[in-house]
Design a protein around this motif. Structure first.
Motif: not given
Length: 200
Positions: A172-179
């Motif tokens: 989830a943190a990885l997806i958020e960092s890319k956004i």
């Protein structure tokens, strides 16, 4: 005579409980009248058919989802409105388990298999959500992240995810960092909604 304004909400609340506990197939005006305390005539005053009632349940669920996503978008503090909305949706998808909501979605999916038109409110909301997308390469990448979050939601929903529970927050943190990386590259003139001022 004007009917009490709370009658419609009482019907919706009772209908949702029936769908959550027994499934949409057990939702009838008779069982609903008994569960809500609203007469059959009172129910049909607000919802002429069972289909109208089920669509109203879906619309209410969409509204609650959108409100939650909007709150999460504001909390994100991103300078790009589109990225903020996307992050709000992703955070909503990746939120913790809600067993009651899972049962509700299961019941509504079963009903939609019989009557696909019940998902018309969902289709309409999707069209609104993506009305301003240009679908260039950057937005295709953003959409890929959205699909990743939605896929994670449905994997968990159907209990088929191979992802260990301890790895879920990291994904989830990885997806958020890319956004957030996309937001940093976006036009800063498109401002996200500002958090409300704190009360002192």
């Amino acid at each position: 005579m004007t009917r009490p304004p709370k009658a419609r909400q009482k019907v919706l609340d009772a209908a949702r409980r029936i769908v959550e506990t027994r499934g949409a197939g057990h939702l009838t005006f008779e069982t609903l009248a008994a569960a809500s305390g609203v007469t059959r005539g009172g129910i049909t005053y607000h919802f002429r058919t069972k289909e109208d009632l089920l669509k109203a349940l879906i619309e209410a669920d969409i509204a609650a989802w959108e409100q939650n996503a909007q709150t999460l978008a504001v909390d994100a503090g991103l300078p790009c409105m589109k990225a903020a909305r996307l992050l709000g949706h992703v955070r909503c998808s990746l939120a913790g388990d809600d067993e009651a909501h899972r049962r509700f979605v299961s019941g509504m999916l079963s009903a939609a298999m019989i009557d696909p038109g019940l998902l018309d409110p969902v289709r309409a909301q999707v069209r609104r959500d993506f009305a301003d997308w240009r679908w260039d390469d950057a937005e295709l990448e953003r959409y890929l992240l959205l699909l990743a979050a939605d896929g994670l939601f449905w994997n968990q929903f159907f209990s088929v995810s191979p992802l260990p529970p301890e790895a879920r927050p990291r994904l989830a943190a990885l997806i958020e960092s890319k956004i957030r990386a996309f937001a940093a590259e976006a036009d800063p003139s498109r401002q996200a909604p500002s958090p409300p001022p704190s009360e002192t």
